[in-house]
Design an enzyme around this catalytic site. Sequence first.
Site, PDB file in Angstrom:
ATOM      1  N   ASP A 332       0.856  -1.175   0.000  1.00 10.73           N
ATOM      2  CA  ASP A 332       0.000   0.000   0.000  1.00 10.73           C
ATOM      3  C   ASP A 332       0.900   1.236   0.000  1.00 10.73           C
ATOM      4  O   ASP A 332       2.117   1.125   0.058  1.00 10.73           O
ATOM      5  CB  ASP A 332      -0.964  -0.019   1.190  1.00 10.73           C
ATOM      6  CG  ASP A 332      -0.237  -0.056   2.531  1.00 10.73           C
ATOM      7  OD1 ASP A 332       1.001  -0.111   2.523  1.00 10.73           O
ATOM      8  OD2 ASP A 332      -0.914  -0.044   3.572  1.00 10.73           O
ATOM      9  N   ASP A 598      -6.273  -6.254   4.449  1.00 13.38           N
ATOM     10  CA  ASP A 598      -5.075  -6.828   3.822  1.00 13.38           C
ATOM     11  C   ASP A 598      -4.908  -8.310   4.120  1.00 13.38           C
ATOM     12  O   ASP A 598      -4.092  -8.983   3.487  1.00 13.38           O
ATOM     13  CB  ASP A 598      -3.813  -6.085   4.309  1.00 13.38           C
ATOM     14  CG  ASP A 598      -3.772  -4.648   3.857  1.00 13.38           C
ATOM     15  OD1 ASP A 598      -3.985  -4.424   2.656  1.00 13.38           O
ATOM     16  OD2 ASP A 598      -3.542  -3.762   4.691  1.00 13.38           O
TER      17      ASP A 598
END
Length: 851
Positions: A332, A598
């Site tokens: 990310d 995630d």
Amino acid sequence: MEGKIKKLNYYAALSAEQVFTELVTTEQGLSAAEAAARLAEYGRNIINPAKEQYILLEFLSHFKSPLIIILLVASIISASFGQITNLIIIAIMVLASVTLDFIEEHSANRAAQKLRDRVKTMATVIRDGRQQEVHAAYLCPGDLIFLSSGDLVPADARLLAADDFFVNQSSLSGESWPKEKNERSDAAAKSSLLDLNNIVFMGTNVVSGTATAVILKTGAATEFGKIAAKLGQPQEQSDFEVGIARFGFFIMRVIIFLVLLIFLLNSLINKQVLESFMFAVAIAVGVTPELLPMIMSVTIARGSLKMAKQGVIVKKQAAIPNFGSMDVLCTDKTGTLTEDKITLINYTDAAGRASDRVLLNTYLNSYFQTGVKNPLDEAVLKFKKLPVGAYKKFEEIPFDFVRKMMSIAVAGPAGQYLITKGAPEEVIKRCQSYREGERAHVLTEVAQAKALAYYHQASADGYRVLAVASKPLTVAKAKYTKADEAELTLEGFVAFLDPAKAGVKKILRQLASLGVEVKVISGDNELVTHKICYEVGLDIKGVLLGAEAETMTDDALKIRAEHTTIFARFSPDDKNRVINVLRANNHVVGYLGDGINDAPSLQAADVGISVNNAVDVAKESADIVLTTKSLEALVAGILEGRKVFANTMKYILMGLSSNFGNMFSVIGAVLFVPFLPMLPIQILLNNFIYDVSQVTIPTDKVDEAWLTKPRRWNLKYVKKFMYTFGPISSIFDILTFVIMLYVFHAGAGLFQTAWFMESLATQTLVIHFIRTRRLPFLQSTASKWLLASTLSAVVIGWLIPYTPLGGFFQFSPLPAKVLIAIGGLVVIYLFLVEVAKRIFYHRYDAAGKTV
């Protein structure tokens, strides 16, 4: 209820009345009877736990690996020959390996359980026309629920009414910005799920305001439930694990074939079935790579200790060699490429010049407002502490999602005035003048276009921009309202940015030099993400939006993902798809993430990487945990991974170049030698000494050439190596047979002793030639421990025939001339291995191949 629940995007585009019709419900909610019927149809609103398995059966299931099976068979055979030491060593290695796998599998179950624990809550629901509290587990599609500040959203739902309603979706999106929600139909219903303005999701939490919503999906059907379901599924094998399994099956096939062949030939020629069987199984034990798990475990343990000192905690064994094989790192943006800290960057008037007046007005607005302090307000207050003692707030017009602004009325040295801060498009529409320096000018269409152009350019550069406006309050009023936000003077703009992390550009260059491509998968918008990636020097090949990815087939996404660097506005499912298609494209993929959203991607990747301050679910799902969210630690991890892989391959290639050569030699010996070329007990001794000599491989140095690019399992390469170097070993074994039979006319004892010594020396010392592509001892020398263990093993093995132990193993001391001949064969063998090695790598590299 008619039909099935449709996709969330579908309901987002409908009006409230249409949603009621689709879900067969009303403003009075469901009846108790209808709710019970739907609970029976859709099940309780819980994230279904994985089916429980008896812990013993779960533990035993880890023995199904082909390599483990080979080792178990070898241990049984060792025990039958009285080799208790071999039995103990193999048993310890097998037990340690299986236990580690068992613990890792339980980690996935714990991650799913932590998700389930998050949604144990109560909910306010309307049933039979009255409001009541029920356990969230008993909610069903069609139920009407109330939500207010602090609530955890209990299911995926469509808003019917909302007032100043903000939701923190970070558990799904990874972005900490509160998301404003409203009840209006979303015409952009094809956009990314997390961008839908009228849909709220299970597991997110209400930051401010109130809302009424109708439940669309519950339990495992929710976006949150899908994440938990993926965590509960068996984790796919990583690239390294797949390579080990394939190697194990290959070894098993070769051993079974050769052992059966040796047993058959020996039985037919020597007519001694029992002795032939014992000889064949002893050969099997000698060839089995029983030290492989230990070599990997010790090498990985050494790597783990080194990495721990640099802030990298290894949870899963296979993660380190996978690190070395990794050629794509997905991460990310927030906290990895950026500081994860929103910072006020500049404050300008409408013309773009720095303005302290704009800063003061912005500070007063953020300081005095009593609504939810979002990250932008916090950034303003942290930027610089300004004196506010001379100012007093006497009114506030709260923020709402329609106006996209908020105002405060203050009294200060310059009198009473209103300060408004909010979305530039909305603020500018309410302005009739603008300030340039200290002077105010009429806001003409040209000036308005210029101000908007400045705002759009700043947004395109990746900044989050707010407009600030004011107006004097000359008429005293009891209460100020939204209507007073008119005839304003545009003071200017304030711009914010989560700045790029210092040193990231250098680390990205290092990763590129190591052959690792970085791809950014973010829930944030593409402009901000592009800006940060550009600033840190990331080579941007392409940008893909989540909404576009959702319309693609997996085959189309596989092609697009290869040529994309930035994946923006991506939901958890979208992230997971990217990981899977990259792996399907034959990449070894690492994923760095720290949020609940995630967790599936952390499990799907070959290397799941999280951070110490991540949510528990992410840490449980990860293979590796960093003490700080930084790419710098990953560089060290990649290098350690390649060292582990290099040392593992040394052991495997060495075994193939000598052990299998010996097996081919045995076939020839069975046909032409009138007795067993080596007794079973001698084979086991040879194997034991050889194994001991290799336990120091994990301490060995690794050539720099091994560290410059990703290294992967390549069974074709392993086979080519075996087919090249195995026969060389066999040739020298056969030369030993010929010399002993036809030159020295040796009997069984002398012959067996000579082959024992020649075999031990060649297979032990060849590691020094296999371990490097360079010239051994001159250009690349093994570690002192590997040097000591291999030389000591040969010396001890060659001394045994001349000691009392020699008689126990039925050895015969070799005359000096035989010793010289055997020593000469060993030297010539090692020389030819070096020549063959150079030819092999020259041809292999010329073909554009790699390990």
